[in-house]
Design an enzyme around this catalytic site. Structure first.
Site, PDB file in Angstrom:
ATOM      1  N   ASP A  24       4.987  38.368  19.414  1.00  0.00           N
ATOM      2  CA  ASP A  24       4.801  38.742  20.954  1.00  0.00           C
ATOM      3  C   ASP A  24       3.330  39.396  20.950  1.00  0.00           C
ATOM      4  O   ASP A  24       3.130  40.097  20.015  1.00  0.00           O
ATOM      5  CB  ASP A  24       5.765  39.404  21.684  1.00  0.00           C
ATOM      6  CG  ASP A  24       5.543  39.362  23.030  1.00  0.00           C
ATOM      7  OD1 ASP A  24       4.909  38.450  23.638  1.00  0.00           O
ATOM      8  OD2 ASP A  24       6.101  39.934  23.897  1.00  0.00           O
ATOM      9  N   ASN A  26       0.225  37.739  21.647  1.00  0.00           N
ATOM     10  CA  ASN A  26      -0.939  36.871  21.305  1.00  0.00           C
ATOM     11  C   ASN A  26      -1.931  36.776  22.601  1.00  0.00           C
ATOM     12  O   ASN A  26      -3.065  36.981  22.449  1.00  0.00           O
ATOM     13  CB  ASN A  26      -0.736  35.454  21.024  1.00  0.00           C
ATOM     14  CG  ASN A  26      -0.008  35.197  19.653  1.00  0.00           C
ATOM     15  OD1 ASN A  26      -0.078  36.228  18.915  1.00  0.00           O
ATOM     16  ND2 ASN A  26       0.743  34.128  19.311  1.00  0.00           N
ATOM     17  N   TRP A  29      -3.657  40.134  23.354  1.00  0.00           N
ATOM     18  CA  TRP A  29      -4.546  40.262  22.206  1.00  0.00           C
ATOM     19  C   TRP A  29      -5.922  39.530  22.638  1.00  0.00           C
ATOM     20  O   TRP A  29      -6.955  40.072  22.599  1.00  0.00           O
ATOM     21  CB  TRP A  29      -4.138  39.984  20.900  1.00  0.00           C
ATOM     22  CG  TRP A  29      -5.030  40.175  19.520  1.00  0.00           C
ATOM     23  CD1 TRP A  29      -4.706  41.213  18.841  1.00  0.00           C
ATOM     24  CD2 TRP A  29      -5.936  39.372  19.142  1.00  0.00           C
ATOM     25  NE1 TRP A  29      -5.752  41.381  17.998  1.00  0.00           N
ATOM     26  CE2 TRP A  29      -6.542  40.032  17.978  1.00  0.00           C
ATOM     27  CE3 TRP A  29      -6.520  38.077  19.554  1.00  0.00           C
ATOM     28  CZ2 TRP A  29      -7.767  39.777  17.090  1.00  0.00           C
ATOM     29  CZ3 TRP A  29      -7.787  37.886  18.619  1.00  0.00           C
ATOM     30  CH2 TRP A  29      -8.109  38.281  17.598  1.00  0.00           C
ATOM     31  N   ARG A  37      -6.238  32.940  26.295  1.00  0.00           N
ATOM     32  CA  ARG A  37      -4.890  33.189  25.474  1.00  0.00           C
ATOM     33  C   ARG A  37      -4.567  32.388  24.343  1.00  0.00           C
ATOM     34  O   ARG A  37      -4.228  32.580  23.197  1.00  0.00           O
ATOM     35  CB  ARG A  37      -3.648  32.742  26.392  1.00  0.00           C
ATOM     36  CG  ARG A  37      -3.524  33.848  27.595  1.00  0.00           C
ATOM     37  CD  ARG A  37      -2.617  33.257  28.686  1.00  0.00           C
ATOM     38  NE  ARG A  37      -1.252  33.288  27.860  1.00  0.00           N
ATOM     39  CZ  ARG A  37      -0.473  34.470  27.658  1.00  0.00           C
ATOM     40  NH1 ARG A  37      -0.875  35.587  28.204  1.00  0.00           N
ATOM     41  NH2 ARG A  37       0.569  34.123  27.160  1.00  0.00           N
ATOM     42  N   HIS A  41      -3.201  32.708  20.355  1.00  0.00           N
ATOM     43  CA  HIS A  41      -2.186  31.907  19.384  1.00  0.00           C
ATOM     44  C   HIS A  41      -2.958  31.728  18.147  1.00  0.00           C
ATOM     45  O   HIS A  41      -2.036  31.554  16.874  1.00  0.00           O
ATOM     46  CB  HIS A  41      -2.010  30.824  20.166  1.00  0.00           C
ATOM     47  CG  HIS A  41      -0.900  31.074  21.531  1.00  0.00           C
ATOM     48  ND1 HIS A  41       0.038  32.181  21.421  1.00  0.00           N
ATOM     49  CD2 HIS A  41      -1.183  30.660  22.687  1.00  0.00           C
ATOM     50  CE1 HIS A  41       0.399  32.058  22.810  1.00  0.00           C
ATOM     51  NE2 HIS A  41      -0.035  31.372  23.492  1.00  0.00           N
ATOM     52  N   GLU A  71      12.035  29.070  27.357  1.00  0.00           N
ATOM     53  CA  GLU A  71      11.610  29.370  28.596  1.00  0.00           C
ATOM     54  C   GLU A  71       9.957  29.306  28.519  1.00  0.00           C
ATOM     55  O   GLU A  71       9.371  29.241  29.683  1.00  0.00           O
ATOM     56  CB  GLU A  71      11.821  30.838  28.878  1.00  0.00           C
ATOM     57  CG  GLU A  71      13.474  31.017  29.064  1.00  0.00           C
ATOM     58  CD  GLU A  71      14.343  30.914  27.956  1.00  0.00           C
ATOM     59  OE1 GLU A  71      13.918  31.216  26.728  1.00  0.00           O
ATOM     60  OE2 GLU A  71      15.599  30.673  28.076  1.00  0.00           O
ATOM     61  N   TRP A  73       8.469  26.596  28.535  1.00  0.00           N
ATOM     62  CA  TRP A  73       7.812  25.501  28.986  1.00  0.00           C
ATOM     63  C   TRP A  73       7.341  26.042  30.481  1.00  0.00           C
ATOM     64  O   TRP A  73       6.579  25.200  31.254  1.00  0.00           O
ATOM     65  CB  TRP A  73       9.157  24.523  29.227  1.00  0.00           C
ATOM     66  CG  TRP A  73       9.350  23.911  27.929  1.00  0.00           C
ATOM     67  CD1 TRP A  73      10.567  24.289  27.450  1.00  0.00           C
ATOM     68  CD2 TRP A  73       8.609  22.956  27.166  1.00  0.00           C
ATOM     69  NE1 TRP A  73      10.503  23.489  26.090  1.00  0.00           N
ATOM     70  CE2 TRP A  73       9.439  22.721  26.047  1.00  0.00           C
ATOM     71  CE3 TRP A  73       7.384  22.369  27.247  1.00  0.00           C
ATOM     72  CZ2 TRP A  73       9.298  21.711  25.083  1.00  0.00           C
ATOM     73  CZ3 TRP A  73       7.071  21.395  26.302  1.00  0.00           C
ATOM     74  CH2 TRP A  73       8.022  21.193  25.220  1.00  0.00           C
ATOM     75  N   ARG A  75       5.080  28.090  31.033  1.00  0.00           N
ATOM     76  CA  ARG A  75       3.675  28.486  30.969  1.00  0.00           C
ATOM     77  C   ARG A  75       2.694  27.473  31.564  1.00  0.00           C
ATOM     78  O   ARG A  75       3.173  26.151  31.582  1.00  0.00           O
ATOM     79  CB  ARG A  75       3.210  28.795  29.472  1.00  0.00           C
ATOM     80  CG  ARG A  75       4.093  29.904  28.907  1.00  0.00           C
ATOM     81  CD  ARG A  75       3.663  30.336  27.674  1.00  0.00           C
ATOM     82  NE  ARG A  75       4.350  31.679  27.446  1.00  0.00           N
ATOM     83  CZ  ARG A  75       3.908  32.512  26.410  1.00  0.00           C
ATOM     84  NH1 ARG A  75       2.583  32.399  26.247  1.00  0.00           N
ATOM     85  NH2 ARG A  75       4.511  33.756  26.286  1.00  0.00           N
ATOM     86  N   LEU A 135      11.763  30.984  -0.694  1.00  0.00           N
ATOM     87  CA  LEU A 135      12.060  31.373   0.656  1.00  0.00           C
ATOM     88  C   LEU A 135      12.385  30.470   1.616  1.00  0.00           C
ATOM     89  O   LEU A 135      11.818  29.065   1.515  1.00  0.00           O
ATOM     90  CB  LEU A 135      10.876  32.059   1.309  1.00  0.00           C
ATOM     91  CG  LEU A 135      10.793  32.555   2.631  1.00  0.00           C
ATOM     92  CD1 LEU A 135      11.605  33.788   2.769  1.00  0.00           C
ATOM     93  CD2 LEU A 135       9.369  32.627   3.336  1.00  0.00           C
ATOM     94  N   ARG A 192      10.298  43.086  16.383  1.00  0.00           N
ATOM     95  CA  ARG A 192       9.437  42.277  17.796  1.00  0.00           C
ATOM     96  C   ARG A 192       8.321  43.056  17.761  1.00  0.00           C
ATOM     97  O   ARG A 192       8.066  44.299  17.822  1.00  0.00           O
ATOM     98  CB  ARG A 192      10.286  42.451  19.140  1.00  0.00           C
ATOM     99  CG  ARG A 192       9.583  41.905  20.162  1.00  0.00           C
ATOM    100  CD  ARG A 192      10.286  41.938  21.351  1.00  0.00           C
ATOM    101  NE  ARG A 192       9.649  41.135  22.292  1.00  0.00           N
ATOM    102  CZ  ARG A 192       9.931  40.657  23.202  1.00  0.00           C
ATOM    103  NH1 ARG A 192      11.069  40.187  23.531  1.00  0.00           N
ATOM    104  NH2 ARG A 192       9.113  39.765  24.125  1.00  0.00           N
ATOM    105  N   HIS A 197      10.864  45.703  24.501  1.00  0.00           N
ATOM    106  CA  HIS A 197      11.967  46.039  23.774  1.00  0.00           C
ATOM    107  C   HIS A 197      13.126  45.304  24.112  1.00  0.00           C
ATOM    108  O   HIS A 197      14.213  45.605  24.928  1.00  0.00           O
ATOM    109  CB  HIS A 197      12.484  47.562  23.908  1.00  0.00           C
ATOM    110  CG  HIS A 197      11.325  48.619  23.365  1.00  0.00           C
ATOM    111  ND1 HIS A 197      11.766  49.985  23.224  1.00  0.00           N
ATOM    112  CD2 HIS A 197      10.354  48.467  22.831  1.00  0.00           C
ATOM    113  CE1 HIS A 197      10.803  50.595  22.686  1.00  0.00           C
ATOM    114  NE2 HIS A 197       9.929  49.407  22.088  1.00  0.00           N
TER     115      HIS A 197
END
Ligand code: FPP
Length: 247
Positions: A24, A26, A29, A37, A41, A71, A73, A75, A135, A192, A197
């Site tokens: 969270d 991006n 920032w 925005r 990303h 959720e 979508w 945006r 991994l 996170r 929180h």
């Protein structure tokens, strides 16, 4: 005491086998720098690379990253389209590197809502990395913890309808088999970034006993030092899984 015996008495703090991250911050920032925005990303992809490389270097079993929630979508359409393009470009550019590092990629979530091009890239990237045994990298895309539980319930309901399963046989172990990542080590630690929180409908069933680590660091600033800090915090936690302290 011989040197080799001395070594075995050194205490190694517990380290997580499976780490999940809510990436969270991006947007903030980028906005802090007067940029769009999507620029955040794009920078976030560099942090994804750093996190994967750190996880490979620390020999984690699994790393699960929350890239796009059910959720998200909601945006603006420009941000969604730019994110989809970024996913495609990132898959195209990273698969070779993943293979070189023996990383197996899986996308968890309802990918059927994505465009054909992205779905095709997902299928191809998963196929190209499926034999890698290092991994396990899971990218949660159009994922929601509630969606995951519902799809699991639907699988069990079908089994009941087909006479394969009796409702009395449904218990936690049976349900564990139908949620995403059921074949992997349980999630030990959720990180996170970005200062909030909350869990935001990320893994719900899977994190019942996970440790949680929150940091104000925005995702594009997430680096090895922050990851290391989270592992150090984890090492100090006492995990009781509902039991009392033995002392
Ligand atoms: C949350 O920050 C971030 C996202 C919704 C997208 C995450 C995507 C990436 C890191 C890039 C691509 C990743 C892969 C795996 C290909 P936000 O936009 O909610 O930030 P904000 O809270 O500051 O608004």
């Amino acid at each position: 005491m011989p040197e080799n015996q001395k070594e075995s008495t050194i205490f190694t703090p517990p380290s997580p086998r499976h780490v999940a991250i809510i990436m969270d911050g991006n947007g903030r920032w980028a906005q802090n720098r007067g940029k769009l925005r999507i620029f955040g990303h794009q920078e976030g992809v560099k942090s994804v690379r750093r996190a994967v490389s750190f996880a490979v270097g620390h020999r984690l079993d699994a790393l699960t990253l929350y890239a796009f929630s059910s959720e998200n979508w909601n945006r603006p359409i420009q941000e969604i389209s730019a994110l989809m393009e970024l996913f495609i470009r990132t898959l195209d550019s990273e698969v070779k590197v993943l293979c070189k590092n023996n990383v197996r990629l899986r996308i968890i979530g309802d990918t059927s809502r994505f465009g054909i091009r992205l779905q095709e890239r997902i299928r191809r990237s998963e196929a190209e990395t499926c034999d890698n045994e290092g991994l396990a990298l899971n990218i949660a895309a159009n994922y929601g913890g509630r969606w995951d539980i519902i799809q699991g319930v639907r699988q069990l309901a079908n089994q009941v309808q087909n006479g394969i399963l009796h409702p009395d046989q449904i218990n936690e172990d049976v349900f564990c088999q139908v949620v995403c990542m059921n074949e992997l080590t349980p999630v030990d630690l959720v990180i996170r970034t970005g200062g909030e929180h909350r869990i935001s409908n990320f893994l719900l069933w899977q994190i019942a006993y996970s440790e949680l680590f929150f940091t104000d660091v925005l995702w594009p600033d997430f680096d090895e030092t922050v990851f290391e800090g989270a592992l150090n915090a984890f090492a100090k936690r006492e995990r009781r899984f509902g039991k009392t302290n033995p002392e």
